[in-house]
Structure formats: C-alpha cells, structure tokens
Design an enzyme around this catalytic site. Structure first.
Site, mmCIF file in Angstrom:
data_model
loop_
_atom_site.group_PDB
_atom_site.id
_atom_site.type_symbol
_atom_site.label_atom_id
_atom_site.label_comp_id
_atom_site.label_asym_id
_atom_site.label_seq_id
_atom_site.Cartn_x
_atom_site.Cartn_y
_atom_site.Cartn_z
ATOM 1 N N ASP A 39 -3.582 2.393 -7.926
ATOM 2 C CA ASP A 39 -4.422 2.952 -6.867
ATOM 3 C C ASP A 39 -5.222 1.848 -6.177
ATOM 4 O O ASP A 39 -5.562 0.840 -6.802
ATOM 5 C CB ASP A 39 -5.374 3.992 -7.487
ATOM 6 N N HIS A 56 0.193 -1.549 0.496
ATOM 7 C CA HIS A 56 1.333 -1.104 -0.313
ATOM 8 C C HIS A 56 2.323 -2.254 -0.528
ATOM 9 O O HIS A 56 2.896 -2.411 -1.606
ATOM 10 C CB HIS A 56 2.050 0.069 0.366
ATOM 11 N N LEU A 150 13.149 -3.535 -21.486
ATOM 12 C CA LEU A 150 12.120 -2.651 -20.927
ATOM 13 C C LEU A 150 12.735 -1.550 -20.054
ATOM 14 O O LEU A 150 13.607 -1.827 -19.220
ATOM 15 C CB LEU A 150 11.171 -3.487 -20.058
HETATM 16 C C1 FPP Z 1 -2.230 4.639 -4.093
HETATM 17 O O1 FPP Z 1 -3.101 3.827 -3.334
HETATM 18 C C2 FPP Z 1 -0.907 4.063 -4.053
HETATM 19 C C3 FPP Z 1 0.219 4.688 -3.636
HETATM 20 C C4 FPP Z 1 0.229 6.089 -3.173
HETATM 21 C C5 FPP Z 1 1.497 3.993 -3.589
HETATM 22 C C6 FPP Z 1 1.714 3.050 -4.711
HETATM 23 C C7 FPP Z 1 2.866 2.192 -4.387
HETATM 24 C C8 FPP Z 1 2.935 0.882 -4.675
HETATM 25 C C9 FPP Z 1 1.898 0.149 -5.407
HETATM 26 C C10 FPP Z 1 4.117 0.111 -4.334
HETATM 27 C C11 FPP Z 1 5.271 0.674 -5.063
HETATM 28 C C12 FPP Z 1 6.325 -0.259 -5.228
HETATM 29 C C13 FPP Z 1 7.559 0.098 -5.540
HETATM 30 C C14 FPP Z 1 8.458 -0.935 -5.980
HETATM 31 C C15 FPP Z 1 8.063 1.476 -5.460
HETATM 32 P P1 FPP Z 1 -3.804 4.454 -2.054
HETATM 33 O O2 FPP Z 1 -2.910 4.240 -0.898
HETATM 34 O O3 FPP Z 1 -4.131 5.892 -2.317
HETATM 35 O O4 FPP Z 1 -5.084 3.564 -1.968
HETATM 36 P P2 FPP Z 1 -6.519 4.044 -1.475
HETATM 37 O O5 FPP Z 1 -6.999 5.074 -2.465
HETATM 38 O O6 FPP Z 1 -7.319 2.794 -1.515
HETATM 39 O O7 FPP Z 1 -6.363 4.607 -0.086
#
Ligand code: FPP
Length: 259
Positions: A39, A56, A150
């Site tokens: 997050d 992201h 893994l």
């Molecule tokens: C939450 O942060 C994150 C997500 C909804 C997406 C997570 C995805 C990645 C870390 C990349 C994934 C990589 C692969 C390889 C699939 P948020 O956007 O809700 O952050 P915020 O709360 O600060 O707005």
C-alpha cells in the site's frame, strides 16, 4: 545465494527492543509464507507531484527486490496483493495501467524468476482480467510450473469474501451431488476449497503505508497470522524493512490459542 544478506549489515532495534543481526535472522524460525498488502503507491507519487501510476511502476520494482530476497531466504511462499476486486472502482487510466503491470513485470523479470526456481501462481477471479493480462500470467504460470523454489502468489482481482462465498457454493454443490457428506465439512475441507488450497496459511502479514486494516485480504487464512504494519510506503520498502519484519516475527510468541 544470499548475496544481499552477505553484503548488508542489518542491526536495528526491533519493536520489542531486542538487537538482531542478519545471522540471528537466518538462524531463527523463518516464516514459511509471508503475505503483503503493498500500500502507499499513490501517496508516494503524490509526494513527488507524479501521476499515481508512477507510484505503481516504482512499486513493481520493489516486488522484484522482495521476491528475490524471499527466494534467497528460502521462504516457501510470498503472496502479494496486486489488485483487489474493489480496485475496479479506480479511474480507468489507473486500472488499465495496473492491468498492464503484470505483463511488464513478467516480460522483464520472468527469465530471472525461472533462474531463481520461482513458481508463479495467481489467485483471484481470472475470468474478469483483460485478455492481455491473462495471457501474460498464464504463460508465466505455465513456464514456471516445474519450479520447486519460492511460490510467488499474486492476488489479482482477489477479494476474500467472494473467495469464501465461492468455496461455500462449491461445497454445497458437492454435498448436493453426494461427492461429500455434510459431516466431512471442517476447517481443513473449507481450506481446500479456497484459492490458496495448496498453500499453508501465512505466518506473517505485512502492510505498508500506515494503514491498519485487512481490506478484504485472506480473511480466513490470516486467522493466526502475525500482523506487522509499517509507515513506509510500498515504493520505499527496502530489503532491510522485510528483514526487520521477519526479525520482529521471530520475537513473537505464537501460541495458536494455547498457553
Ligand atoms: C495500493 O496502493 C496498491 C495497489 C492497489 C496496487 C499494488 C500494485 C503494485 C505494487 C505493483 C504490482 C506489481 C505487479 C508485478 C503485479 P494505493 O494505490 O492504494 O496507494 P495510496 O493508498 O497511497 O493511494
């Protein structure tokens, strides 16, 4: 193997006040399965006046680093919450980007994952994924299916309540068709009908960015999991943070309801 651990001196105070070193971590009880709610990508981008998708993209690079470390540490499974069933509510441009990320990740890192003996796995409703995302993940699943290291388990279009409802429906169906008797329904049977069926429950859950909730993630499987929260935003999450979480996990007394 363990290049990072050899290079890096980790010596910090843990949350319970004990010192640890990297050799302490390696000689302690390692979690078998770690799950992470990644997050804070959006806030990381906002702080830099960048579009949310930049967060992201940076988060994707952290996925690679932490996967490599988890593999080097000899963990059995790493589950990453990459897209929830609720994330479709985000602006289209962000959803489209998030659906392209698995493709980019796998196009860049699949050879490395294969070399590291990592097996890719996905849990979630795959039917609703765009064709290009599905093609990329199916290819990765196929090409790593013989790997024995893994298990890298991506939660993609995943929601825990839906998962449980689907499991209950299948159990009811099997009972109706006399494939099982109602008396056979117990914790172990329900676990077998969940999307994690072949995996042990996580020993450790990490959530970044200071949010302290589960957000419909592995509600059944986390019943006895140790929870570890950090203020660090996912794109800033370092190998040291992961090691810190494991060191803290090793200080916890797990009693599973006993004494
Ligand atoms: C939450 O942060 C994150 C997500 C909804 C997406 C997570 C995805 C990645 C870390 C990349 C994934 C990589 C692969 C390889 C699939 P948020 O956007 O809700 O952050 P915020 O709360 O600060 O707005």
């Amino acid at each position: 193997m363990l290049n990072f651990l050899k290079r890096t001196k980790v010596s910090k105070k843990t949350a319970v006040g004990a010192d640890f070193s990297r050799s302490d971590i390696l000689s302690g009880t390692m979690p078998s399965h770690v799950a992470i709610i990644m997050d804070g990508n959006g806030r990381w981008a906002n702080k830099r006046a960048l579009p949310r998708i930049a967060g992201h993209h940076e988060g994707m690079k952290v996925v690679r680093k932490i996967t490599k470390l988890a593999s080097e540490l000899g963990l059995d499974a790493l589950t990453l919450y990459a897209f929830s069933t609720e994330n479709w509510k985000r602006p289209k441009i962000e959803v489209d980007f998030l659906m392209k990320l698995p493709e980019e990740f796998l196009a860049t890192y699949l050879p490395e994952l294969i070399q590291e003996n990592v097996r890719v796995r996905v849990m979630g409703d795959k039917d609703k994924l765009p064709g290009h995302t599905l093609t990329a993940v199916d290819r990765a699943i196929r090409e790593t299916s013989g790997n024995t290291g893994l298990i890298l388990n991506f939660a993609l279009n995943y929601g825990s309540r839906t998962e449980i409802i689907e499991a209950v429906k299948k159990i009811a169906d099997d009972a109706k068709n006399q494939k099982l008797h109602i008396e056979q329904i117990d914790e172990s049977l329900l676990s077998d009908y969940l999307m994690t069926n072949e995996l042990q429950d996580p020993d450790l859950l990490i959530r970044t960015s200071g949010e302290i909730r589960l957000s419909n993630f592995m509600l059944w499987q986390l019943a006895y999991t140790e929870l570890w929260f950090t203020e660090v935003l996912w794109p800033d999450f370092k190998e040291e943070d992961f090691l810190q979480a494991i060191a803290d996990f090793q200080q916890r007394g797990r009693r599973f309801g006993g004494v």
